[in-house]
Design an enzyme around this catalytic site. Structure first.
Site, PDB file in Angstrom:
ATOM      1  N   SER A  63       4.712   3.014   2.958  1.00 59.00           N
ATOM      2  CA  SER A  63       6.116   2.589   3.040  1.00 59.00           C
ATOM      3  C   SER A  63       6.109   1.069   3.128  1.00 59.00           C
ATOM      4  O   SER A  63       5.102   0.479   3.566  1.00 59.00           O
ATOM      5  CB  SER A  63       6.761   3.170   4.302  1.00 59.00           C
ATOM      6  OG  SER A  63       7.920   2.449   4.664  1.00 59.00           O
ATOM      7  N   TYR A  68       6.898   4.652  13.414  1.00 60.32           N
ATOM      8  CA  TYR A  68       6.812   4.908  11.978  1.00 60.32           C
ATOM      9  C   TYR A  68       6.069   3.763  11.277  1.00 60.32           C
ATOM     10  O   TYR A  68       5.182   4.001  10.450  1.00 60.32           O
ATOM     11  CB  TYR A  68       8.228   5.061  11.408  1.00 60.32           C
ATOM     12  CG  TYR A  68       8.265   5.399   9.938  1.00 60.32           C
ATOM     13  CD1 TYR A  68       7.948   6.675   9.490  1.00 60.32           C
ATOM     14  CD2 TYR A  68       8.632   4.435   8.986  1.00 60.32           C
ATOM     15  CE1 TYR A  68       7.985   6.991   8.141  1.00 60.32           C
ATOM     16  CE2 TYR A  68       8.672   4.744   7.640  1.00 60.32           C
ATOM     17  CZ  TYR A  68       8.351   6.022   7.216  1.00 60.32           C
ATOM     18  OH  TYR A  68       8.374   6.326   5.872  1.00 60.32           O
TER      19      TYR A  68
END
Ligand code: NAD
Length: 257
Positions: free
Chosen positions: A141, A154
């Site tokens: 990501s 995350y």
């Protein structure tokens, strides 16, 4: 070009969003797809749709965070022939800073997004080595390199996905195994819709527009766009590419002011 004919591909989290698009795209390119999913029912539906469209796909209910279960499924698939492609796509999200993230939150994100990737690498790499090579693609990501606001756990997990990618790419160069990762910005998947429905039930449209505008290009990505990049990286045309992180981000990393 971009054929996966006669290739076998394992795709974790392959029944929803980006993973589903990768399963469908790889099947259209000729691969036999094995979907490793927590949501077995959704995986059965996805595999059934791929078969109905003329492709080849099997579904397996497995939690990637449980090593013994991942090993058992990978052994089962490897018994039928070589594993050519592994896509580590399964992942979960969490909102919070280092202060608001609990120990349980951190462990949960780690167990799926980090240990889940390790479990699949650990199980698949010996088979790829034995069969003369393969391709691994990990879903990171932009959080890996930017550290997204209010996404402490995350971001940590995706940083680990990036560094596992580099480590595997180095360790398996001589085994003819390529390993890369993709770093999307916001992609419109069921995860995004669920997030908006849960957190902003009365302002879904407003927040959708806000999330879209956070990409300089003015919209979210589409799962099929990520799947096209994934397809390229997993085919022989990308044979010179290993140890690289590919942003697909509507300009976020380079063009945000
Ligand atoms: P999604 O929630 O639509 O799909 C994820 C799938 O993974 C689901 O089908 C879920 O059942 C499965 N899964 C979750 N935990 C699992 C586990 N323990 N074992 C096996 N399967 C499991 O998510 P998505 O938006 O398509 O995201 C896919 C990947 O892309 C994730 O790794 C995510 O972090 C990454 N990503 C997403 C975005 C985005 O904006 N959607 C952006 C950057 C990166």
């Amino acid at each position: 070009m971009f054929s996966l004919n006669n290739k076998t591909a394992l795709i974790t989290g392959g029944a929803s969003g980006i993973g589903l698009a990768i399963s469908e795209t790889f099947a259209q390119a000729g691969a036999t797809i094995h979907i490793l999913e927590l949501n077995r029912e959704a995986a059965e539906v996805a595999a059934g749709q791929i078969r109905a469209a003329g492709g080849q796909a099997q579904a397996y209910g497995v939690d990637v965070s449980v090593q013994a279960d991942v090993q058992a499924v990978v052994d089962q698939i490897a018994a039928t022939g070589p594993i050519h492609v592994l896509v580590n796509n399964a992942g979960i999200a969490h909102i919070g800073t280092a202060e608001t993230t609990t120990e349980a939150d951190l462990d949960r994100i780690y167990s799926v997004n980090v240990k889940g990737v390790y479990n699949c690498l650990h199980a698949v790499l010996p088979y790829m080595k034995a069969s003369g090579g393969g391709v691994i693609l990990n879903m990171a990501s932009i959080a890996a390199t930017l550290g997204l606001s209010d996404r402490f756990a995350y971001s940590m997990s995706k940083g680990a996905v990036l560094s596992m990618t580099l480590s595997v790419a180095k360790d398996y160069l001589t085994h003819n195994i390529r390993c890369n990762c993709i770093s999307p910005a916001r992609v419109h998947t069921p995860f995004v819709d669920g997030f908006l429905a849960k957190n902003y039930p009365d302002r879904k449209d407003e927040m959708f527009a806000k999330l879209s505008a956070s990409q300089p290009i003015g919209r979210m990505g589409k799962p099929a766009e990520v799947a096209s990049l994934a397809l390229y990286l997993c085919t022989d045309e990308a044979g010179f590419i290993t140890g690289t992180d590919y942003p697909i981000d509507g300009g976020v990393v380079r063009l945000s002011t």
